[in-house]
Design an enzyme around this catalytic site. Structure first.
Site, mmCIF file in Angstrom:
data_model
loop_
_atom_site.group_PDB
_atom_site.id
_atom_site.type_symbol
_atom_site.label_atom_id
_atom_site.label_comp_id
_atom_site.label_asym_id
_atom_site.label_seq_id
_atom_site.Cartn_x
_atom_site.Cartn_y
_atom_site.Cartn_z
ATOM 1 N N ASP A 134 0.832 -1.188 0.000
ATOM 2 C CA ASP A 134 0.000 0.000 0.000
ATOM 3 C C ASP A 134 0.877 1.253 0.000
ATOM 4 O OD1 ASP A 134 -2.537 1.158 -0.086
ATOM 5 O OD2 ASP A 134 -2.482 1.591 2.053
ATOM 6 N N HIS A 141 -3.068 14.108 0.845
ATOM 7 C CA HIS A 141 -3.325 13.247 2.002
ATOM 8 C C HIS A 141 -2.114 13.235 2.939
ATOM 9 C CE1 HIS A 141 -4.579 9.915 4.496
ATOM 10 N NE2 HIS A 141 -3.481 9.257 4.176
ATOM 11 N N GLU A 206 -10.147 4.411 4.057
ATOM 12 C CA GLU A 206 -9.261 5.167 3.173
ATOM 13 C C GLU A 206 -9.638 4.844 1.737
ATOM 14 O OE1 GLU A 206 -5.125 4.483 4.220
ATOM 15 O OE2 GLU A 206 -5.210 6.087 5.720
ATOM 16 N N GLU A 208 -9.026 4.421 -1.912
ATOM 17 C CA GLU A 208 -7.839 4.180 -2.732
ATOM 18 C C GLU A 208 -8.220 3.503 -4.038
ATOM 19 O OE1 GLU A 208 -4.509 2.406 -0.769
ATOM 20 O OE2 GLU A 208 -5.008 3.286 1.188
ATOM 21 N N ASP A 240 -8.768 0.771 2.383
ATOM 22 C CA ASP A 240 -7.753 0.381 3.362
ATOM 23 C C ASP A 240 -8.254 0.826 4.746
ATOM 24 O OD1 ASP A 240 -5.363 -0.306 4.612
ATOM 25 O OD2 ASP A 240 -4.418 1.611 4.150
ATOM 26 N N ARG A 244 -7.425 4.445 13.622
ATOM 27 C CA ARG A 244 -6.487 5.552 13.861
ATOM 28 C C ARG A 244 -5.903 5.535 15.263
ATOM 29 N NH1 ARG A 244 -5.385 6.475 8.746
ATOM 30 N NH2 ARG A 244 -7.160 7.230 7.539
ATOM 31 N N GLN A 247 -3.337 2.833 15.313
ATOM 32 C CA GLN A 247 -2.237 3.315 14.460
ATOM 33 C C GLN A 247 -1.343 4.318 15.195
ATOM 34 O OE1 GLN A 247 -3.708 5.149 10.844
ATOM 35 N NE2 GLN A 247 -1.682 5.347 9.929
ATOM 36 N N LYS A 260 -4.084 -1.608 10.319
ATOM 37 C CA LYS A 260 -4.473 -1.673 8.913
ATOM 38 C C LYS A 260 -4.776 -3.092 8.442
ATOM 39 C CE LYS A 260 -3.086 2.640 7.561
ATOM 40 N NZ LYS A 260 -3.822 3.557 6.681
ATOM 41 N N THR A 264 -9.193 -5.315 4.416
ATOM 42 C CA THR A 264 -9.117 -4.436 3.253
ATOM 43 C C THR A 264 -10.231 -4.898 2.329
ATOM 44 O OG1 THR A 264 -6.713 -4.314 3.456
ATOM 45 C CG2 THR A 264 -7.661 -3.613 1.353
ATOM 46 N N GLU A 381 -8.984 13.153 7.705
ATOM 47 C CA GLU A 381 -8.843 14.474 7.091
ATOM 48 C C GLU A 381 -10.135 15.287 7.215
ATOM 49 O OE1 GLU A 381 -6.934 12.352 3.451
ATOM 50 O OE2 GLU A 381 -6.526 14.478 3.178
HETATM 51 CA CA CA Z 1 -3.671 3.383 2.934
#
Ligand code: CA
Length: 437
Positions: A134, A141, A206, A208, A240, A244, A247, A260, A264, A381
């Protein structure tokens, strides 16, 4: 990859639903793996056409020079077709396009026998995934996320030189429609003196683009950037999922791990690199003052047409919205053309130390955020790390995802003079963490 007769916007299919407002007109022809709904068949490779799926192996004897590639579609994964190589993929696409076109009357009856209404099918994970990498290819971002941790210096000094990435986990990649369980993990809030093992409180998505490697490379031999795009079979939507809080606690200094790799989600349809040929565009223009990429990541042709103009959207459907029969609420909309690094640069970098690509490798682009707020591709974000919750049409608020929330990605390409094509959906509902207890 050239535009050819398969992209001709005037070409129509005898499958009427492919000629109306659809993501799957005859110019798209994405590959996936399907089986009859409720059956325990292993699944076969199909091509989406309007509201139907073509069983490709079923028409192998009509495929002439592409018969071997068509026969490779009798498997419950795309890997065997990928092994046939780009010439075979292209020949098969051309032949399927001809056989599904309204102009072909000779073989129509035979082709029709191999069409199944999509509503009668279930779609499966399309690829036996080898490795999963990834990337982090959106500078918007990277800057937005970095600012939350390093307000004065959001972008790491390597960002404009290295298409950074981490190795993720193929075992937990699921096809759209599979629910995602909220993960447990260690987290520590600012007012806690020690971490606690508990369900994630900051679960995020996320947005993607994913891409699958169809052509392997040799161990020890870097792929030159000018040849890198040839290794890509096709593209999908990829979520993904990211915890948080887990993380923030675990990622120092080695980066994402359990935050993560619990899940997925990928879309079931793989839109081929060839289908996207009309939607190639200039790579993101580096602002004045940015360094040029190092020579092994720089290529004139890639600068000119290494970008992809794909519109990407995120929708949220909460339990309350379902209860009130409301449609999903759009959280963002942007274009993949704003990515700082191209697909070719990502692959060239990936192999630049001699690391080899294998057939079925999955690559994620990284969160596809653009310059405008409306295009930001994750809640981290959009809510400033949860500090500014979003207000939904139901009056609900969201800092991060709640149990029962469904996240839906959609993507499409549109350009004057070409047929609009879509990616289908990538969706999953968040389930509570209870089963881990
Ligand atoms: Ca990602």
């Amino acid at each position: 990859m050239a535009v050819n007769e398969t992209h001709d916007p005037a070409r129509r299919s005898f499958v009427e639903s492919a000629n109306r407002d659809t993501e799957f007109p005859i110019q798209n022809l994405p590959f996936g793996v399907f089986r009859r709904r409720g059956s325990d068949e292993p699944g076969r490779v199909g091509v989406a056409i309007g509201d139907f799926i073509l069983d490709v192996a079923g028409i192998a004897d009509l495929c002439g020079g592409a018969a071997t590639a068509a026969a490779a579609c009798a498997k419950p994964r795309l890997n065997d077709l990928m092994q046939e190589g780009p010439r075979a993929w292209s020949a098969l696409r051309a032949q399927i396009s001809r056989l599904l076109s309204a102009d072909d009357v000779t073989h129509r009856a035979e082709v029709e026998k191999n069409l199944m209404p999509m509503a009668m099918t279930e779609l499966m994970l399309p690829v036996e995934i080898g490795n999963f990498t990834d990337f982090f290819a959106s500078i918007f971002h990277a800057t937005n996320a970095g600012r939350m941790f390093r307000p004065d210096n959001p972008l790491m000094p390597n960002y404009k030189y290295v298409p950074v990435a981490y190795h993720s986990r193929p075992s937990s990649v699921c096809v759209s429609g599979t629910s995602v369980q909220r993960p447990y993990g260690q987290s520590k809030s600012a007012d806690e003196s020690a971490p606690v093992y508990r369900p994630s409180r900051n679960l995020d998505y996320e947005l993607e683009l994913g891409f699958y490697v169809g052509v392997p490379s040799e161990l020890g031999v870097p792929v030159p950037i000018a040849r890198a795009a040839e290794h890509v079979f096709g593209f999908c939507l990829l979520n993904d999922w990211s915890a948080r809080d887990i993380q923030a606690w675990e990622a120092q200094p080695l980066g994402p791990f359990l935050a993560k790799n619990f899940a997925t989600t990928v879309s079931p349809w793989v839109v081929t690199a060839e289908a996207l040929a009309p939607f190639r565009t200039a790579a993101f223009a580096r602002p004045a003052g940015d360094p040029a990429p190092l020579p092994h990541l720089d290529d004139a042709a890639d600068r000119q047409e290494g970008g992809l103009d794909i519109t990407l959207e995120v929708y949220l459907l909460t339990q309350a919205m379902r209860d009130q029969n409301l449609t999903a609420h759009r959280l963002s909309r942007g274009s993949f053309a704003h990515m700082y690094w191209t697909v070719a640069q990502m692959l060239a970098h990936h192999t630049s130390n001699g690391c080899n690509l294998t057939v079925g490798d999955l690559m994620g682009s990284g969160t596809a955020s653009g310059p405008e707020r409306e295009s930001w591709g994750c809640l981290l974000e959009l809510t400033s790390r949860g500090r500014e919750p979003l207000e939904l049409p139901t009056g609900e608020k969201r800092a991060f995802l709640e149990d029962g929330d469904e996240i839906i990605f959609r993507g499409h390409c549109a350009r004057e003079g070409f047929a609009r094509i879509g990616f289908g959906e990538c969706r999953a509902v968040i389930q509570s963490a209870t089963t881990l207890k």
